[in-house]
Design an enzyme around this catalytic site. Structure first.
Site, PDB file in Angstrom:
ATOM      1  N   GLY A   1     -14.228   4.415   9.808  1.00  0.00           N
ATOM      2  CA  GLY A   1     -12.887   4.643  10.339  1.00  0.00           C
ATOM      3  C   GLY A   1     -12.618   6.127  10.328  1.00  0.00           C
ATOM      4  O   GLY A   1     -13.536   6.928  10.519  1.00  0.00           O
TER       5      GLY A   1
ATOM      6  N   ARG B   1     -12.852  15.184   7.277  1.00  0.00           N
ATOM      7  CA  ARG B   1     -13.534  15.511   6.009  1.00  0.00           C
ATOM      8  C   ARG B   1     -14.996  15.858   6.267  1.00  0.00           C
ATOM      9  O   ARG B   1     -15.640  15.231   7.107  1.00  0.00           O
ATOM     10  CB  ARG B   1     -13.484  14.304   5.059  1.00  0.00           C
ATOM     11  CG  ARG B   1     -12.141  14.094   4.432  1.00  0.00           C
ATOM     12  CD  ARG B   1     -12.116  12.806   3.631  1.00  0.00           C
ATOM     13  NE  ARG B   1     -11.190  11.864   4.206  1.00  0.00           N
ATOM     14  CZ  ARG B   1     -11.093  10.589   3.852  1.00  0.00           C
ATOM     15  NH1 ARG B   1     -11.875  10.103   2.921  1.00  0.00           N
ATOM     16  NH2 ARG B   1     -10.211   9.800   4.417  1.00  0.00           N
TER      17      ARG B   1
ATOM     18  N   ASN C   1       0.878  -1.169   0.000  1.00  0.00           N
ATOM     19  CA  ASN C   1       0.000   0.000   0.000  1.00  0.00           C
ATOM     20  C   ASN C   1       0.916   1.219   0.000  1.00  0.00           C
ATOM     21  O   ASN C   1       1.441   1.612   1.040  1.00  0.00           O
ATOM     22  CB  ASN C   1      -0.877  -0.045   1.256  1.00  0.00           C
ATOM     23  CG  ASN C   1      -1.880   1.087   1.298  1.00  0.00           C
ATOM     24  OD1 ASN C   1      -1.869   1.975   0.441  1.00  0.00           O
ATOM     25  ND2 ASN C   1      -2.729   1.071   2.300  1.00  0.00           N
TER      26      ASN C   1
ATOM     27  N   ASP D   1     -10.573  12.021  16.362  1.00  0.00           N
ATOM     28  CA  ASP D   1     -10.579  10.627  16.819  1.00  0.00           C
ATOM     29  C   ASP D   1     -11.754  10.374  17.762  1.00  0.00           C
ATOM     30  O   ASP D   1     -11.922  11.084  18.760  1.00  0.00           O
ATOM     31  CB  ASP D   1      -9.240  10.345  17.535  1.00  0.00           C
ATOM     32  CG  ASP D   1      -9.047   8.858  17.781  1.00  0.00           C
ATOM     33  OD1 ASP D   1      -9.890   8.251  18.470  1.00  0.00           O
ATOM     34  OD2 ASP D   1      -8.039   8.318  17.288  1.00  0.00           O
TER      35      ASP D   1
ATOM     36  N   GLY E   1     -12.041   0.777  12.160  1.00  0.00           N
ATOM     37  CA  GLY E   1     -11.716   1.241  13.517  1.00  0.00           C
ATOM     38  C   GLY E   1     -12.911   1.543  14.397  1.00  0.00           C
ATOM     39  O   GLY E   1     -13.042   0.990  15.496  1.00  0.00           O
TER      40      GLY E   1
ATOM     41  N   GLU F   1     -15.640  -1.539  14.395  1.00  0.00           N
ATOM     42  CA  GLU F   1     -15.227  -2.736  15.144  1.00  0.00           C
ATOM     43  C   GLU F   1     -15.087  -2.474  16.644  1.00  0.00           C
ATOM     44  O   GLU F   1     -15.196  -3.399  17.443  1.00  0.00           O
ATOM     45  CB  GLU F   1     -13.875  -3.242  14.607  1.00  0.00           C
ATOM     46  CG  GLU F   1     -13.969  -3.831  13.214  1.00  0.00           C
ATOM     47  CD  GLU F   1     -12.605  -4.041  12.565  1.00  0.00           C
ATOM     48  OE1 GLU F   1     -11.635  -4.322  13.283  1.00  0.00           O
ATOM     49  OE2 GLU F   1     -12.516  -3.901  11.326  1.00  0.00           O
TER      50      GLU F   1
ATOM     51  N   GLU G   1      -8.549  -6.066   4.360  1.00  0.00           N
ATOM     52  CA  GLU G   1      -8.372  -5.711   2.949  1.00  0.00           C
ATOM     53  C   GLU G   1      -7.144  -6.407   2.356  1.00  0.00           C
ATOM     54  O   GLU G   1      -7.153  -6.844   1.212  1.00  0.00           O
ATOM     55  CB  GLU G   1      -8.222  -4.191   2.824  1.00  0.00           C
ATOM     56  CG  GLU G   1      -9.524  -3.465   3.114  1.00  0.00           C
ATOM     57  CD  GLU G   1      -9.324  -2.014   3.526  1.00  0.00           C
ATOM     58  OE1 GLU G   1      -9.035  -1.772   4.709  1.00  0.00           O
ATOM     59  OE2 GLU G   1      -9.457  -1.131   2.673  1.00  0.00           O
TER      60      GLU G   1
ATOM     61  N   HIS H   1     -13.234   2.345  -0.490  1.00  0.00           N
ATOM     62  CA  HIS H   1     -13.222   1.267   0.512  1.00  0.00           C
ATOM     63  C   HIS H   1     -13.806  -0.015  -0.077  1.00  0.00           C
ATOM     64  O   HIS H   1     -14.319  -0.869   0.650  1.00  0.00           O
ATOM     65  CB  HIS H   1     -14.068   1.607   1.767  1.00  0.00           C
ATOM     66  CG  HIS H   1     -13.584   2.772   2.554  1.00  0.00           C
ATOM     67  ND1 HIS H   1     -14.437   3.730   3.048  1.00  0.00           N
ATOM     68  CD2 HIS H   1     -12.360   3.133   2.963  1.00  0.00           C
ATOM     69  CE1 HIS H   1     -13.751   4.634   3.718  1.00  0.00           C
ATOM     70  NE2 HIS H   1     -12.473   4.292   3.687  1.00  0.00           N
TER      71      HIS H   1
ATOM     72  N   LYS I   1       3.462   0.738   3.039  1.00  0.00           N
ATOM     73  CA  LYS I   1       3.034  -0.270   4.025  1.00  0.00           C
ATOM     74  C   LYS I   1       3.044  -1.624   3.326  1.00  0.00           C
ATOM     75  O   LYS I   1       2.702  -1.701   2.138  1.00  0.00           O
ATOM     76  CB  LYS I   1       1.611   0.012   4.502  1.00  0.00           C
ATOM     77  CG  LYS I   1       1.495   1.252   5.348  1.00  0.00           C
ATOM     78  CD  LYS I   1       0.173   1.245   6.110  1.00  0.00           C
ATOM     79  CE  LYS I   1      -0.057   2.567   6.788  1.00  0.00           C
ATOM     80  NZ  LYS I   1      -1.082   3.388   6.173  1.00  0.00           N
TER      81      LYS I   1
ATOM     82  N   ARG J   1      -2.475  -2.221  -3.458  1.00  0.00           N
ATOM     83  CA  ARG J   1      -3.757  -1.569  -3.189  1.00  0.00           C
ATOM     84  C   ARG J   1      -3.783  -0.247  -3.965  1.00  0.00           C
ATOM     85  O   ARG J   1      -2.893   0.596  -3.793  1.00  0.00           O
ATOM     86  CB  ARG J   1      -3.892  -1.284  -1.691  1.00  0.00           C
ATOM     87  CG  ARG J   1      -5.173  -0.563  -1.417  1.00  0.00           C
ATOM     88  CD  ARG J   1      -5.214   0.087  -0.077  1.00  0.00           C
ATOM     89  NE  ARG J   1      -6.452   0.844   0.015  1.00  0.00           N
ATOM     90  CZ  ARG J   1      -6.599   1.929   0.738  1.00  0.00           C
ATOM     91  NH1 ARG J   1      -5.606   2.385   1.459  1.00  0.00           N
ATOM     92  NH2 ARG J   1      -7.752   2.561   0.762  1.00  0.00           N
TER      93      ARG J   1
HETATM   94  P1  ADP Z   1      -8.334   4.726   8.907  1.00  0.00           P
HETATM   95  O1  ADP Z   1      -9.480   5.208   8.084  1.00  0.00           O
HETATM   96  O2  ADP Z   1      -7.258   5.740   9.096  1.00  0.00           O
HETATM   97  O3  ADP Z   1      -7.842   3.338   8.537  1.00  0.00           O
HETATM   98  P2  ADP Z   1      -9.305   3.413  11.348  1.00  0.00           P
HETATM   99  O4  ADP Z   1     -10.086   2.344  10.669  1.00  0.00           O
HETATM  100  O5  ADP Z   1      -8.095   3.015  12.102  1.00  0.00           O
HETATM  101  O6  ADP Z   1      -8.962   4.609  10.377  1.00  0.00           O
HETATM  102  O7  ADP Z   1     -10.304   4.150  12.352  1.00  0.00           O
HETATM  103  C1  ADP Z   1      -9.960   5.247  13.134  1.00  0.00           C
HETATM  104  C2  ADP Z   1     -11.091   5.517  14.118  1.00  0.00           C
HETATM  105  O8  ADP Z   1     -11.438   4.311  14.785  1.00  0.00           O
HETATM  106  C3  ADP Z   1     -10.765   6.523  15.195  1.00  0.00           C
HETATM  107  O9  ADP Z   1     -11.839   7.421  15.317  1.00  0.00           O
HETATM  108  C4  ADP Z   1     -10.603   5.715  16.467  1.00  0.00           C
HETATM  109  O10 ADP Z   1     -11.202   6.357  17.555  1.00  0.00           O
HETATM  110  C5  ADP Z   1     -11.299   4.410  16.196  1.00  0.00           C
HETATM  111  N1  ADP Z   1     -10.470   3.276  16.631  1.00  0.00           N
HETATM  112  C6  ADP Z   1      -9.520   2.668  15.906  1.00  0.00           C
HETATM  113  N2  ADP Z   1      -8.950   1.652  16.612  1.00  0.00           N
HETATM  114  C7  ADP Z   1      -9.558   1.619  17.820  1.00  0.00           C
HETATM  115  C8  ADP Z   1      -9.435   0.806  18.996  1.00  0.00           C
HETATM  116  N3  ADP Z   1      -8.562  -0.182  19.051  1.00  0.00           N
HETATM  117  N4  ADP Z   1     -10.226   1.089  20.029  1.00  0.00           N
HETATM  118  C9  ADP Z   1     -11.093   2.083  19.945  1.00  0.00           C
HETATM  119  N5  ADP Z   1     -11.281   2.878  18.880  1.00  0.00           N
HETATM  120  C10 ADP Z   1     -10.528   2.666  17.817  1.00  0.00           C
END
Ligand code: ADP
Length: 398
Positions: free
Chosen positions: A206, A237, A7, A279, A327, A330, A383, A176, A14, A87
């Protein structure tokens, strides 16, 4: 088959090495600060991590270093890597499925620079770097936009003059796609129904977020559009807003198009509304301490997802399963609860206790209440595994 999944970003690369026969991760890592100085972080599934500062002038040098690191830690020679899967964020109007790289494919990918200059430029550097280091290893491209290619015209055409849309390839592409495809296939295997009768809504939530409607295993609509800026409120965004706000603010703030683009991508969303963070972890913490703007930002996110679930249920003429992934999807039980609240009209009923326990899972979990008409699943996305499988399939067929 051992497949290296890449990626590539503009200054990072990555990677994951996967065994597709065993669906097993062998090692993963990240080459960062390419073209600046260079640092590689290499992780083995056992937990061992190697961090090394090492010069990486370009993506070819980063590839060389990551391959050296792999041969020093988990494989005996580069020849064990049967193929590389890349990717690719945007396949434009040119790619509706994964392809093996050749001259013609690279020429078409060059044309995607117009629509997604930063991503495409980085991907091309990554592909060329791999070809330089592994000239005899097949390279495969897997596109984030590909799974969305089945959308009907009424879902992907924007109401601008038709000729202009054609001339500039302006349409809803969706992103995605690899994640939506992965969780869809997992969900289909969990549903006890013939695939052609299934109606699924997948929520990839995420930093960047998108929701898709999947009928009979095929996408019929998705929330991201011409670019990943469309759709839901995201970390930084804005998602879909009245387009007149764009020109209004450009005039008020005296911004150029590229400054405005930057503003919409980096200064808005959850971060812009809350003035606290992009976040969700920080926002939930702040909300519990009484921060109203953080609560508002999260409420906007949940409300927008609810609205999308409602409209996609109409598009699908019903819903059999709702899937949460990425993120937030899940790990943020509270947000899943807010999204599923008062959705009994649709037959969506969440097991709150099970939901609150479902964080940091590595397997699929059904969090719907007994008797819920709609199954609600948390499915960890993967992915890279899907990219590796596509790569292996294409190489074996070629
Ligand atoms: P990206 O789009 O950058 O891949 P992620 O899928 O990692 O993003 O998602 C980021 C979001 O998910 C953040 O808002 C964060 O709060 C939440 N998040 C990610 N990992 C965790 C975790 N292990 N526990 C709680 N929240 C998480």
């Amino acid at each position: 088959m051992l497949v290296l999944v890449i990626n590539a970003g503009s200054s990072s690369l990555k990677y994951q090495l996967l065994d597709t026969d065993k669906s097993l991760l062998i090692a993963k890592g990240n080459c960062e600060r390419i073209g600046i100085d260079g640092i590689i972080t290499h992780k083995m599934p056992g937990g061992e991590t190697i961090v090394k500062n090492i010069e990486m002038k370009n993506h070819a040098m980063a590839t060389k270093i990551l391959v050296q690191t792999l041969t020093a830690t988990c494989i005996s020679s580069m020849d064990e890597i049967s193929a590389v899967g890349h990717r690719i964020v945007h396949g434009g109007a040119y790619f509706s499925q994964s392809v093996i790289v050749n001259e013609e494919v690279l020429e078409k990918l060059e044309k995607c620079r117009d629509i997604a200059p930063l991503h495409t430029g980085a991907h091309i550097m990554g592909i060329k770097g791999c070809i330089e280091v592994m000239p005899d290893t097949p390279q495969v491209l897997v596109f984030d936009t590909a799974f969305h290619a089945t959308m009907p015209p009424e879902a992907y055409i924007y109401p601008i003059p038709f000729k202009m849309a054609e001339k500039y390839n302006i349409r809803r592409y969706g992103f995605h796609g690899t994640s939506h495809r992965y969780v869809t296939s997992q969900c289909l295997s969990l549903l006890n129904k013939p695939v052609e009768n299934t109606r699924i809504i997948t929520c990839h939530l995420g930093n960047g977020s998108s929701v898709s409607a999947v009928k009979g295993g095929k996408i019929i609509d998705t929330s991201m559009g011409f670019t990943p800026l469309d759709g839901l409120i995201m970390g930084t965004r804005c998602g879909s807003i009245d387009p007149a706000i764009v020109t209004f603010l450009m005039e008020k703030l005296n911004l150029t198009p590229s400054e405005m683009n930057n503003f919409l991508n980096k200064n808005c969303g959850l971060s812009g509304v809350s003035e606290v963070s992009s976040d969700c972890r920080d926002l939930e913490d702040a909300m519990l301490k009484g921060c109203r703007k953080s609560e508002l930002a999260l409420n906007i996110l949940c409300y927008q997802i609810k609205k999308l679930i409602g409209s996609y249920t109409a598009s699908l003429n019903g819903i059999d399963a709702l899937v949460f992934t990425a993120g937030i999807g899940e790990n943020r039980a509270l947000l899943r609860e807010k999204i599923c609240e008062n959705m009994d009209f649709f037959g969506i009923s969440l097991d709150k206790e099970l939901n609150s326990k479902t964080v940091l899972q590595s397997s699929n979990v059904d969090i719907s209440e007994k008797g819920s008409k709609v199954r609600i699943f948390v499915i960890p996305t993967n992915e890279e595994l899907l990219i590796a499988r596509d790569t292996a399939d294409l190489v074996l067929k070629s």
